[in-house]
Design an enzyme around this catalytic site. Structure first.
Site, PDB file in Angstrom:
ATOM      1  N   GLU A   1       0.651  -1.333  -0.236  1.00 48.11           N
ATOM      2  CA  GLU A   1       0.200  -0.235  -0.018  1.00 48.11           C
ATOM      3  C   GLU A   1       0.834   1.560   0.113  1.00 48.11           C
ATOM      4  O   GLU A   1       1.909   1.876   0.788  1.00 48.11           O
ATOM      5  CB  GLU A   1      -0.712  -0.027   1.068  1.00 48.11           C
ATOM      6  CG  GLU A   1      -2.435  -1.249   1.530  1.00 48.11           C
ATOM      7  CD  GLU A   1      -3.314  -1.001   0.393  1.00 48.11           C
ATOM      8  OE1 GLU A   1      -3.163   0.025  -0.390  1.00 48.11           O
ATOM      9  OE2 GLU A   1      -3.390  -1.747   0.571  1.00 48.11           O
TER      10      GLU A   1
ATOM     11  N   CYS B   1      -2.194   9.165   2.864  1.00 44.07           N
ATOM     12  CA  CYS B   1      -1.846   8.787   1.052  1.00 44.07           C
ATOM     13  C   CYS B   1      -2.721   8.539   0.072  1.00 44.07           C
ATOM     14  O   CYS B   1      -2.152   8.845  -1.020  1.00 44.07           O
ATOM     15  CB  CYS B   1      -1.907   7.098   1.219  1.00 44.07           C
ATOM     16  SG  CYS B   1      -3.264   6.184   2.046  1.00 44.07           S
TER      17      CYS B   1
HETATM   18  P1  NDP Z   1       8.146   5.408   4.709  1.00 38.32           P
HETATM   19  O1  NDP Z   1       8.319   4.348   3.027  1.00 38.32           O
HETATM   20  O2  NDP Z   1       9.694   6.034   4.545  1.00 38.32           O
HETATM   21  O3  NDP Z   1       7.865   3.676   5.730  1.00 38.32           O
HETATM   22  C1  NDP Z   1       7.459   3.273   6.108  1.00 38.32           C
HETATM   23  C2  NDP Z   1       7.987   1.750   6.670  1.00 38.32           C
HETATM   24  O4  NDP Z   1       9.354   1.246   6.234  1.00 38.32           O
HETATM   25  C3  NDP Z   1       8.523   2.621   8.381  1.00 38.32           C
HETATM   26  O5  NDP Z   1       8.022   1.642   9.205  1.00 38.32           O
HETATM   27  C4  NDP Z   1      10.062   2.520   8.130  1.00 38.32           C
HETATM   28  O6  NDP Z   1      10.948   2.295   8.803  1.00 38.32           O
HETATM   29  C5  NDP Z   1       9.874   1.375   6.746  1.00 38.32           C
HETATM   30  N1  NDP Z   1      11.369   0.830   6.188  1.00 38.32           N
HETATM   31  C6  NDP Z   1      12.376   1.873   5.621  1.00 38.32           C
HETATM   32  N2  NDP Z   1      12.953   1.492   5.217  1.00 38.32           N
HETATM   33  C7  NDP Z   1      12.781   0.619   4.849  1.00 38.32           C
HETATM   34  C8  NDP Z   1      13.522  -0.209   4.020  1.00 38.32           C
HETATM   35  N3  NDP Z   1      14.932  -0.234   3.491  1.00 38.32           N
HETATM   36  N4  NDP Z   1      13.674  -1.871   4.386  1.00 38.32           N
HETATM   37  C9  NDP Z   1      11.963  -2.242   5.277  1.00 38.32           C
HETATM   38  N5  NDP Z   1      11.488  -0.826   6.082  1.00 38.32           N
HETATM   39  C10 NDP Z   1      11.694  -0.277   5.812  1.00 38.32           C
HETATM   40  O7  NDP Z   1       7.298   5.701   4.477  1.00 38.32           O
HETATM   41  P2  NDP Z   1       6.514   6.864   5.790  1.00 38.32           P
HETATM   42  O8  NDP Z   1       6.720   6.130   7.406  1.00 38.32           O
HETATM   43  O9  NDP Z   1       7.689   8.283   5.516  1.00 38.32           O
HETATM   44  O10 NDP Z   1       5.202   6.748   5.742  1.00 38.32           O
HETATM   45  C11 NDP Z   1       4.764   7.823   4.475  1.00 38.32           C
HETATM   46  C12 NDP Z   1       3.932   7.291   3.607  1.00 38.32           C
HETATM   47  O11 NDP Z   1       2.734   6.281   2.987  1.00 38.32           O
HETATM   48  C13 NDP Z   1       3.657   7.640   2.155  1.00 38.32           C
HETATM   49  O12 NDP Z   1       4.216   8.351   1.260  1.00 38.32           O
HETATM   50  C14 NDP Z   1       1.904   7.214   2.463  1.00 38.32           C
HETATM   51  O13 NDP Z   1       1.478   7.949   0.584  1.00 38.32           O
HETATM   52  C15 NDP Z   1       2.164   6.282   2.633  1.00 38.32           C
HETATM   53  N6  NDP Z   1       0.840   5.400   2.865  1.00 38.32           N
HETATM   54  C16 NDP Z   1       0.135   4.612   2.304  1.00 38.32           C
HETATM   55  C17 NDP Z   1      -0.913   4.496   2.353  1.00 38.32           C
HETATM   56  C18 NDP Z   1      -1.717   3.401   2.177  1.00 38.32           C
HETATM   57  O14 NDP Z   1      -2.827   2.792   2.608  1.00 38.32           O
HETATM   58  N7  NDP Z   1      -1.132   3.476   0.122  1.00 38.32           N
HETATM   59  C19 NDP Z   1      -1.388   4.870   4.367  1.00 38.32           C
HETATM   60  C20 NDP Z   1      -0.606   5.135   4.688  1.00 38.32           C
HETATM   61  C21 NDP Z   1       0.504   5.555   4.009  1.00 38.32           C
HETATM   62  P3  NDP Z   1      11.401   2.946  10.233  1.00 38.32           P
HETATM   63  O15 NDP Z   1       9.686   4.487   9.827  1.00 38.32           O
HETATM   64  O16 NDP Z   1      12.344   3.063  10.784  1.00 38.32           O
HETATM   65  O17 NDP Z   1      12.002   4.355   8.526  1.00 38.32           O
END
Ligand code: NDP
Length: 488
Positions: A258, A292
C-alpha cells in the site's frame, strides 16, 4: 544501554509472548512533534531480534495452537480483541497523537472504528473454506483446502499507526497466520501499548503476534529477507515499497504493498460548490495532508475556478496546522521556483500562528501545471496544487497523467458524468461527492505505483491464504508411471 534522562518512559518490545529489550541493549528516543521533546525510549532491534521474532512466529505457526485452533474459536478471539480495543481506544489514540502530532479527533475516530475490522474478520474466520471440484476421471475425489500462508511480516508508517496494523492483523489472524510487526521508528509506542492492553490481555498464544521496533533498513530488511517469512504486507512510501518488493522477490515471498499517492480531486462546474469546497479542504487539510489518499491535486473546471479558489482559501484558513518536515518546506520552495502562485500559507508556522515546534501552515498553490514537480510528487503534507481544466476530456487526461493511482474525487450532480468519469480514472478508489471514506467492507488499494493487492473487504483475507489441491484415488493405481496422469 544509552544514557537516558530518568523522566523518559522506557518501553520494552514483545517477542514470543514476553517483554524484552533489544539483544544489543540499545534504545532510541521517540519525540512529541508538538514540543519537540523526547518522551520515551524504544528498543533498537536489529537482525538478531528479528531472527528471534521470526523463529518464534514460525514455531507458533508450525507447532503452536493458533493455526490448529478451530476456526470458530479463532473468530471468538478476534471478537475479544475488538472488545479490548473499544475499551482502550481513547488511551491508544492519545499515545498516537503524542508520537505523530495529529489531531486527537482524527486519531480517536480511527481507534473507535478499528474494532469493526476485528468483528468483521472474526465473523469471516469460520467461513474460510475450499471446495469440492468435480473430477474428470472415474473413482477420483478432488477438493481444495484454504490454508494460512504462514509467518507474515507487517511494516507500517507513522501517519495512522494502529489503524494500518489493524487492517492487516485482523485478516491475517482470521486466516490462521502468525505475525511479526515493525512499526515506524516515529510511532512505536502505541503498538507496544496495544500489545500489552489488547493482545496480551486477550490471551493469544506466545509467538502469534511479535513486535520488533527499530530503524527502517536495520530492522525492516532482515525481516523482509528472513527465510521463515512467507508474506510481507507493507504500507509506506513508493520508493521504500520498491525496495521491499525487490528484496522479497529473491525468496519468493508473497507481497502486498500500500504505497503513496497524488490523488486528483476533480471539481466540475455542475457540482454543489459549497460541498465541493468542503470536500477539497477535507481531502488535503483534514489529516494535515499526511494521508496516502490526500487529494493533493485539485482539478477545477475553468468556468468556476476563481470563485472556487476564493471560497477554498477562506475555508482553508480555518484549518489546523500540521507537523512540519523539512521535506514539506522544500516542496513549497520547489513550487515557488516552478512559478506556481502561492495564495495561502507557504512556510513554517510560528508559535504565534498556533504551531508547535515542527509545524507548517496549510498551503495552496494556483496556476499549477500538471507537469510541475509539485503536481507529480507526493509531498505528504498540507500543500494543495490547484490545476485548471476546460472539459471532461481534459479533466480525465490530467487526472490520469501521473505515476500514482490510489484515490480520486469527482464532484458533479450529473449521474452520467459520475459513472463515466469514475470508470475512466485509473485509481483503486473513486469517491463521488465525498472524499476519504474508508470501511472494513470496501476493498482498498492502489493502481500503478500506488501498490499491489487490496486491504479491507472479504477479498483481503485471500492474501493470507493459499490453496491446496487434494486428489484421492478410490480406484486401482497403476498405469504407465512414466506418463503424466491425464484424463485420456
Ligand atoms: P516510509 O516508506 O519511509 O516508511 C514506511 C515503513 O517502512 C516504516 O516502518 C519504515 O521504518 C520502514 N522502512 C524504511 N526503510 C526500509 C527498508 N529499507 N526496508 C524495510 N522497511 C523500511 O514511509 P513513511 O513512514 O514516511 O509514511 C509515509 C508514506 O506512507 C507515504 O508515501 C504515504 O502515502 C504512505 N502511506 C500509504 C498508505 C496506503 O494505504 N497506500 C497509507 C498510509 C501511508 P522507519 O520509520 O524506521 O524508517
Amino acid at each position: 544501554m544509552q544514557d537516558v534522562p530518568a523522566k523518559l518512559k522506557s518501553y520494552q518490545t514483545y517477542i514470543d509472548g514476553a517483554w524484552c529489550d533489544a539483544a544489543s541493549g540499545k534504545t532510541f528516543q521517540t519525540f512529541d512533534p508538538y514540543t519537540g521533546d523526547a518522551w520515551a525510549t524504544i528498543p533498537e532491534c536489529d537482525a538478531k531480534d528479528v531472527d528471534r521474532a521470526c523463529e518464534a512466529a514460525w514455531r507458533a505457526f508450525d507447532e503452536g495452537p493458533w493455526p490448529a485452533m478451530m476456526q470458530t474459536a479463532r473468530g471468538r478471539m478476534l471478537r475479544k480483541i475488538a472488545g479490548l480495543i473499544e475499551k482502550h481506544a481513547e488511551h491508544l489514540a492519545r499515545i498516537e497523537v503524542r508520537d505523530n502530532g495529529k489531531l486527537i479527533s482524527e486519531m480517536a475516530a480511527q481507534l473507535k472504528y478499528l474494532p469493526e475490522w476485528f468483528y468483521y474478520y472474526g465473523g469471516l474466520a469460520d467461513k474460510i473454506h475450499g471446495s469440492v471440484i468435480p473430477s474428470d476421471r472415474p473413482e477420483h475425489f478432488t477438493y481444495t483446502l484454504k490454508e494460512p500462508v504462514g509467518v507474515c511480516v507487517f511494516i507500517t508508517p507513522w501517519n495512522s499507526p494502529l489503524m494500518l496494523v489493524g487492517w492487516k492483523l485482523a485478516p491475517a489472524l482470521a486466516a490462521g497466520c502468525t505475525v511479526v510487526i515493525k512499526p515506524s521508528e516515529y510511532t512505536s509506542a502505541s503498538l507496544l501499548e496495544f500489545m500489552k492492553l489488547v493482545i496480551e490481555e486477550a490471551g493469544l498464544p506466545p509467538g502469534v503476534v511479535n513486535v520488533v521496533t527499530g530503524y527502517g533498513a536495520a530492522t525492516g530488511e532482515p525481516l523482509v529477507t528472513h527465510p521463515k517469512v512467507a508474506k510481507v504486507a507493507f504500507t509506506g512510501g513508493t520508493a521504500t515499497g520498491a525496495r521491499v518488493n525487490e528484496l522479497a522477490a529473491k525468496t519468493f515471498k508473497k507481497v502486498s504493498l500500500e504505497l503513496g499517492g497524488k490523488s486528483p480531486n476533480v471539481v466540475f462546474d455542475d457540482c454543489i460548490i459549497d460541498d465541493a469546497v468542503s470536500g477539497a479542504v477535507s481531502g488535503i487539510f483534514a489529516a494535515t495532508g499526511q494521508t496516502c489518499i490526500a487529494g493533493s491535486r485539485l482539478l477545477v473546471q475553468e468556468s468556476i475556478h476563481d470563485q472556487f479558489v476564493e471560497k477554498l482559501v477562506a475555508m482553508a484558513k480555518t484549518a489546523k496546522l500540521a507537523p512540519q518536515y523539512q521535506r514539506i518546506l522544500s516542496y513549497i520552495e520547489i513550487a515557488k521556483g516552478e512559478g506556481a502562485n502561492c495564495v495561502l500559507g507557504g512556510g513554517a508556522a510560528t508559535k504565534e500562528d498556533g504551531g508547535g515546534k515542527y509545524f507548517v501552515k496549510p498551503t495552496i498553490f494556483t496556476g499549477v501545471d500538471n507537469g510541475m514537480r509539485i503536481a507529480q510528487e507526493e509531498v505528504f503534507g498540507p500543500v494543495l496544487s490547484v490545476i485548471k481544466f476546460k472539459d471532461e476530456e481534459e479533466a480525465v487526461a490530467i487526472a490520469n497523467d501521473i505515476a500514482y493511482g490510489l484515490g480520486a474525487g469527482v464532484w458533479t450532480q450529473s449521474v452520467r458524468r459520475a459513472t463515466t468519469v469514475s470508470k475512466r480514472i485509473r485509481a483503486g478508489t473513486v469517491w463521488v461527492n465525498t472524499y476519504r471514506a474508508v470501511s472494513f467492507l470496501m476493498p482498498f488499494g492502489g493502481y500503478k505505483a500506488s501498490g499491489l493487492g487490496r486491504e479491507n473487504g472479504a477479498e483481503a483475507i485471500d492474501s493470507y491464504l493459499q490453496t491446496k489441491s487434494v486428489w484421492i484415488n478410490n480406484g486401482p493405481a497403476g498405469g504407465n508411471p512414466f506418463i503424466m496422469k491425464t484424463a485420456s
